[in-house]
Write a protein that holds these residues in place. Sequence first.
Motif, PDB file in Angstrom:
ATOM      1  N   MET A 164     -24.549  65.944  77.536  1.00 50.71           N
ATOM      2  CA  MET A 164     -25.773  66.473  76.817  1.00 50.71           C
ATOM      3  C   MET A 164     -26.945  66.593  77.508  1.00 50.71           C
ATOM      4  O   MET A 164     -27.557  67.701  77.464  1.00 50.71           O
ATOM      5  CB  MET A 164     -25.981  65.659  75.542  1.00 50.71           C
ATOM      6  N   THR A 165     -27.323  65.713  78.353  1.00 50.09           N
ATOM      7  CA  THR A 165     -28.274  65.832  79.097  1.00 50.09           C
ATOM      8  C   THR A 165     -28.133  66.723  80.379  1.00 50.09           C
ATOM      9  O   THR A 165     -29.153  67.621  80.571  1.00 50.09           O
ATOM     10  CB  THR A 165     -29.023  64.526  79.932  1.00 50.09           C
ATOM     11  N   ALA A 166     -27.109  67.095  81.022  1.00 52.09           N
ATOM     12  CA  ALA A 166     -26.753  68.056  81.937  1.00 52.09           C
ATOM     13  C   ALA A 166     -26.816  69.278  81.344  1.00 52.09           C
ATOM     14  O   ALA A 166     -27.618  70.241  82.055  1.00 52.09           O
ATOM     15  CB  ALA A 166     -25.617  67.402  82.645  1.00 52.09           C
ATOM     16  N   ARG A 167     -26.208  69.338  80.266  1.00 52.60           N
ATOM     17  CA  ARG A 167     -26.172  70.790  79.786  1.00 52.60           C
ATOM     18  C   ARG A 167     -27.605  71.367  79.439  1.00 52.60           C
ATOM     19  O   ARG A 167     -28.012  72.667  79.480  1.00 52.60           O
ATOM     20  CB  ARG A 167     -25.100  70.829  78.480  1.00 52.60           C
ATOM     21  N   ALA A 168     -28.314  70.266  78.894  1.00 53.45           N
ATOM     22  CA  ALA A 168     -29.668  70.840  78.457  1.00 53.45           C
ATOM     23  C   ALA A 168     -30.603  71.337  79.544  1.00 53.45           C
ATOM     24  O   ALA A 168     -31.136  72.288  79.476  1.00 53.45           O
ATOM     25  CB  ALA A 168     -30.352  69.904  77.738  1.00 53.45           C
ATOM     26  N   MET A 169     -30.161  70.506  80.694  1.00 60.33           N
ATOM     27  CA  MET A 169     -31.071  71.100  81.767  1.00 60.33           C
ATOM     28  C   MET A 169     -30.553  72.158  82.494  1.00 60.33           C
ATOM     29  O   MET A 169     -31.329  73.246  82.988  1.00 60.33           O
ATOM     30  CB  MET A 169     -30.927  69.740  82.965  1.00 60.33           C
ATOM     31  N   PHE A 170     -29.199  72.316  82.525  1.00 62.81           N
ATOM     32  CA  PHE A 170     -28.616  73.676  83.237  1.00 62.81           C
ATOM     33  C   PHE A 170     -28.939  75.139  82.205  1.00 62.81           C
ATOM     34  O   PHE A 170     -29.298  76.135  83.023  1.00 62.81           O
ATOM     35  CB  PHE A 170     -26.938  73.647  83.031  1.00 62.81           C
ATOM     36  N   MET A 171     -29.093  74.752  80.962  1.00 64.29           N
ATOM     37  CA  MET A 171     -29.640  75.944  80.205  1.00 64.29           C
ATOM     38  C   MET A 171     -30.952  76.330  80.299  1.00 64.29           C
ATOM     39  O   MET A 171     -31.329  77.482  79.926  1.00 64.29           O
ATOM     40  CB  MET A 171     -29.329  75.655  78.885  1.00 64.29           C
ATOM     41  N   THR A 172     -31.693  75.332  80.836  1.00 67.19           N
ATOM     42  CA  THR A 172     -33.270  75.790  81.262  1.00 67.19           C
ATOM     43  C   THR A 172     -33.497  76.201  82.668  1.00 67.19           C
ATOM     44  O   THR A 172     -34.871  76.681  82.764  1.00 67.19           O
ATOM     45  CB  THR A 172     -34.245  74.641  80.867  1.00 67.19           C
ATOM     46  N   LEU A 178     -30.916  80.818  91.053  1.00 66.39           N
ATOM     47  CA  LEU A 178     -29.405  81.023  91.601  1.00 66.39           C
ATOM     48  C   LEU A 178     -28.857  82.356  92.000  1.00 66.39           C
ATOM     49  O   LEU A 178     -27.941  82.455  92.932  1.00 66.39           O
ATOM     50  CB  LEU A 178     -28.508  80.687  90.200  1.00 66.39           C
ATOM     51  N   GLU A 179     -29.496  83.503  91.497  1.00 67.40           N
ATOM     52  CA  GLU A 179     -29.292  84.562  92.283  1.00 67.40           C
ATOM     53  C   GLU A 179     -29.961  84.753  93.520  1.00 67.40           C
ATOM     54  O   GLU A 179     -29.350  85.420  94.386  1.00 67.40           O
ATOM     55  CB  GLU A 179     -30.170  85.693  91.061  1.00 67.40           C
ATOM     56  N   ALA A 180     -31.009  84.109  93.648  1.00 68.85           N
ATOM     57  CA  ALA A 180     -31.498  84.055  95.236  1.00 68.85           C
ATOM     58  C   ALA A 180     -30.472  83.556  96.107  1.00 68.85           C
ATOM     59  O   ALA A 180     -30.103  83.886  97.420  1.00 68.85           O
ATOM     60  CB  ALA A 180     -32.974  83.484  95.059  1.00 68.85           C
ATOM     61  N   ALA A 181     -29.797  82.409  95.614  1.00 66.65           N
ATOM     62  CA  ALA A 181     -28.855  81.678  96.430  1.00 66.65           C
ATOM     63  C   ALA A 181     -27.581  82.603  96.738  1.00 66.65           C
ATOM     64  O   ALA A 181     -27.177  82.431  97.927  1.00 66.65           O
ATOM     65  CB  ALA A 181     -28.482  80.224  95.776  1.00 66.65           C
ATOM     66  N   ARG A 182     -27.258  83.210  95.656  1.00 70.09           N
ATOM     67  CA  ARG A 182     -26.115  84.166  96.058  1.00 70.09           C
ATOM     68  C   ARG A 182     -26.365  85.315  96.925  1.00 70.09           C
ATOM     69  O   ARG A 182     -25.537  85.572  97.735  1.00 70.09           O
ATOM     70  CB  ARG A 182     -25.636  84.813  94.470  1.00 70.09           C
ATOM     71  N   SER A 183     -27.538  85.995  96.848  1.00 67.30           N
ATOM     72  CA  SER A 183     -27.881  86.842  97.796  1.00 67.30           C
ATOM     73  C   SER A 183     -28.036  86.638  99.005  1.00 67.30           C
ATOM     74  O   SER A 183     -27.930  87.377 100.148  1.00 67.30           O
ATOM     75  CB  SER A 183     -29.264  87.512  97.052  1.00 67.30           C
ATOM     76  N   LEU A 184     -28.434  85.207  99.252  1.00 69.00           N
ATOM     77  CA  LEU A 184     -28.516  84.832 100.746  1.00 69.00           C
ATOM     78  C   LEU A 184     -26.994  84.185 101.162  1.00 69.00           C
ATOM     79  O   LEU A 184     -27.054  83.483 102.279  1.00 69.00           O
ATOM     80  CB  LEU A 184     -29.398  83.458 100.706  1.00 69.00           C
ATOM     81  N   GLY A 185     -25.930  84.653 100.394  1.00 64.85           N
ATOM     82  CA  GLY A 185     -24.646  84.316 100.829  1.00 64.85           C
ATOM     83  C   GLY A 185     -23.963  83.060 100.536  1.00 64.85           C
ATOM     84  O   GLY A 185     -22.867  82.884 100.964  1.00 64.85           O
ATOM     85  N   GLU A 186     -24.621  82.212  99.546  1.00 67.18           N
ATOM     86  CA  GLU A 186     -24.056  81.365  98.981  1.00 67.18           C
ATOM     87  C   GLU A 186     -22.640  81.519  97.800  1.00 67.18           C
ATOM     88  O   GLU A 186     -22.942  82.537  97.106  1.00 67.18           O
ATOM     89  CB  GLU A 186     -24.887  80.286  98.160  1.00 67.18           C
ATOM     90  N   THR A 187     -21.555  80.754  97.982  1.00 67.38           N
ATOM     91  CA  THR A 187     -20.637  80.890  96.963  1.00 67.38           C
ATOM     92  C   THR A 187     -21.295  80.500  95.564  1.00 67.38           C
ATOM     93  O   THR A 187     -22.213  79.707  95.582  1.00 67.38           O
ATOM     94  CB  THR A 187     -19.346  80.396  97.145  1.00 67.38           C
ATOM     95  N   TRP A 189     -19.744  77.992  93.971  1.00 75.76           N
ATOM     96  CA  TRP A 189     -19.712  76.598  94.198  1.00 75.76           C
ATOM     97  C   TRP A 189     -21.064  75.869  94.891  1.00 75.76           C
ATOM     98  O   TRP A 189     -21.544  75.195  94.686  1.00 75.76           O
ATOM     99  CB  TRP A 189     -18.519  76.065  94.847  1.00 75.76           C
ATOM    100  N   GLY A 190     -21.480  76.886  95.893  1.00 79.99           N
ATOM    101  CA  GLY A 190     -22.463  76.509  96.930  1.00 79.99           C
ATOM    102  C   GLY A 190     -23.754  76.445  96.037  1.00 79.99           C
ATOM    103  O   GLY A 190     -24.653  75.634  96.184  1.00 79.99           O
ATOM    104  N   ALA A 191     -23.828  77.449  95.281  1.00 83.36           N
ATOM    105  CA  ALA A 191     -25.215  77.624  94.481  1.00 83.36           C
ATOM    106  C   ALA A 191     -25.364  76.541  93.623  1.00 83.36           C
ATOM    107  O   ALA A 191     -26.431  75.885  93.281  1.00 83.36           O
ATOM    108  CB  ALA A 191     -25.242  79.054  93.809  1.00 83.36           C
ATOM    109  N   PHE A 192     -24.288  76.030  92.936  1.00 85.91           N
ATOM    110  CA  PHE A 192     -24.116  74.939  92.009  1.00 85.91           C
ATOM    111  C   PHE A 192     -24.509  73.553  92.703  1.00 85.91           C
ATOM    112  O   PHE A 192     -25.393  72.868  92.304  1.00 85.91           O
ATOM    113  CB  PHE A 192     -22.861  74.843  91.231  1.00 85.91           C
ATOM    114  N   ARG A 193     -24.005  73.264  94.012  1.00 84.06           N
ATOM    115  CA  ARG A 193     -24.146  72.276  94.643  1.00 84.06           C
ATOM    116  C   ARG A 193     -25.464  72.041  95.286  1.00 84.06           C
ATOM    117  O   ARG A 193     -26.030  71.134  95.330  1.00 84.06           O
ATOM    118  CB  ARG A 193     -22.986  72.135  95.925  1.00 84.06           C
ATOM    119  N   ARG A 194     -26.092  73.389  95.812  1.00 88.38           N
ATOM    120  CA  ARG A 194     -27.304  73.281  96.445  1.00 88.38           C
ATOM    121  C   ARG A 194     -28.465  73.707  95.693  1.00 88.38           C
ATOM    122  O   ARG A 194     -29.824  73.397  96.118  1.00 88.38           O
ATOM    123  CB  ARG A 194     -27.169  74.031  97.791  1.00 88.38           C
TER     124      ARG A 194
END
Length: 550
Positions: A164-172, A178-187, A189-194
């Motif tokens: 519950m708490t994690a989903r509420a945080m992910f939704m906000t 995340l798009e910036a991380a992906r544009s910098l070459g992160e996968t 999984w890497g965007a989620f982890r970092r």
Amino acid sequence: MFSFLRSGLRPVGPVWQGASWMIALGVLAPIASLAWLALGADWAHWQDLLRYVLPDAAANTARLLAGVGLLVLIVGTGCAWLVTAHDFPGRRVLQWALLLPLAMPAYIVAFAYLDLLHPIGPVQGALRWLLGYDSPRQWRLPDLRSMGGAIFVLGFTLYPYVYMTARAMFMTQPAHLLEAARSLGETRWGAFRRVALPMARPALAVGLSLALLEALNDIGASEFLGVHTLTVSVYTTWITRSDLAGAAQIACSMLLAVVALVWLERQGRSRQRFGSAQRMRAMTPHRLRGGGALLALLACSLPVIIGFVAPAAYLAWESGKRFVQGSGVSEGLVSSLLNTLGLALGVTLLAVAAGLIVAWATRTGISTRAPSRWPAQLAALGYALPGTVLAIGLLTPALALDAGFARLFGIEGLPLMGQGIVLVAACVIRFLVMPVGGIEAGLARIPPTLEQASRLLGESRLGTLRRVHLPLLRPAMATSAMLVFVDAMKELPATLLLRPADFDTLATWLYAEAARGTYEEGAIAALCIVAVGLIPVMLLARTQPSVGAH
């Protein structure tokens, strides 16, 4: 006429403030009693406990909490990320279905799996048939009565707190990070982890601490599965050895774990920060196809099956078999059901009334002087106290009051203990945080102008509460009452220790049946508890926002 508006109106009078402080001190009374009882015992008690009891019990508790914590973090966080950041068949159903294990008390899940996973039970029998074995001597699963079994049961029962708490945080979380991380070459999984995971750490800490507090409070699942924790040690030391002082000393050591978990939760909340008030674009779920969609569906379905579907189906099957065989429902079970409803109703009425007093006394309203927040904060401590700790702490003052009543009024026996008054008090203290928080939130949504208009029309403070606030607070009070009622029905540790003689609830009836190994009779009691527990889970699921599909 308007001078009281310009100068500021005191939110409540001294009577309300005094009542709120009395309630708060009532929550603290068990802790003070526990400390007095433990420190007043002979030093030989401490030596024996430190040598023979506490090392093993504390080590088992630490291993159990570590294992449960790791499992709920992996399952809760992983499922929250899958249903928030991805789109796959069944996701909309799983968003709320992942909450269903909240309706299953851990001791009921343990009760169900002890029969399901028995060496001659249906699961192992089917697996041996598929593998070509004839008997448990040739092949069997690891014994569920173990530390691993307790971690398995508690982990798949308590992961929704993290979910519950994690989903509420992910939704906000804003999508552009995340798009910036992906544009910098992160996968992905890497965007989620970092990126996503570090931002969600405060929410994960809150959910984790709540899950671990529930695991620490558990007595039924741990005892069923043969894990000797601190909570089980309190129960056995008091009931089996009749050593109240030793039980109080073990309970005091449990408070250290409680303080650590509360500190973890507070640290998590203190690190929550919010950026600009400007509305940011939420992430768009990534559509999964083929094997990826199937894996996501399986990964999110498995916790629901383990934590709710399998034990619920077992309870329904066993209950149905009993009725088909004509056994029906025993008189003892009917009596336990009536006792449970009576106890839950009494606890609910008192808890909501006390919560209203505390919330009303600490509201800001139209006052220019903020009232003290201490009563509300102290009232919230009850939920952090395990039921066994509350029971030990309340026993000494209850016996002293019973002795006083006997001297003053000539009452024989134990009027407070024998009539269940102490049990009701323990449950009210434990669940008081729900109505206090719910009613405070309801009061915060009522505009101060309504109170001002009522006072301008000559209404008193009490009349304003009765004619303005209470009608508007009905939804918040009804929700709080429902949560308290359901939790009081499920409460096991405090009920086991403080119930009057010959008084059983559904939880204690199930506990006794499981101890005797008569699963068929206990299945009906467990099914009743689960059926009632589904009500708040369904309402909670309706309040959960959903993420639109891509």
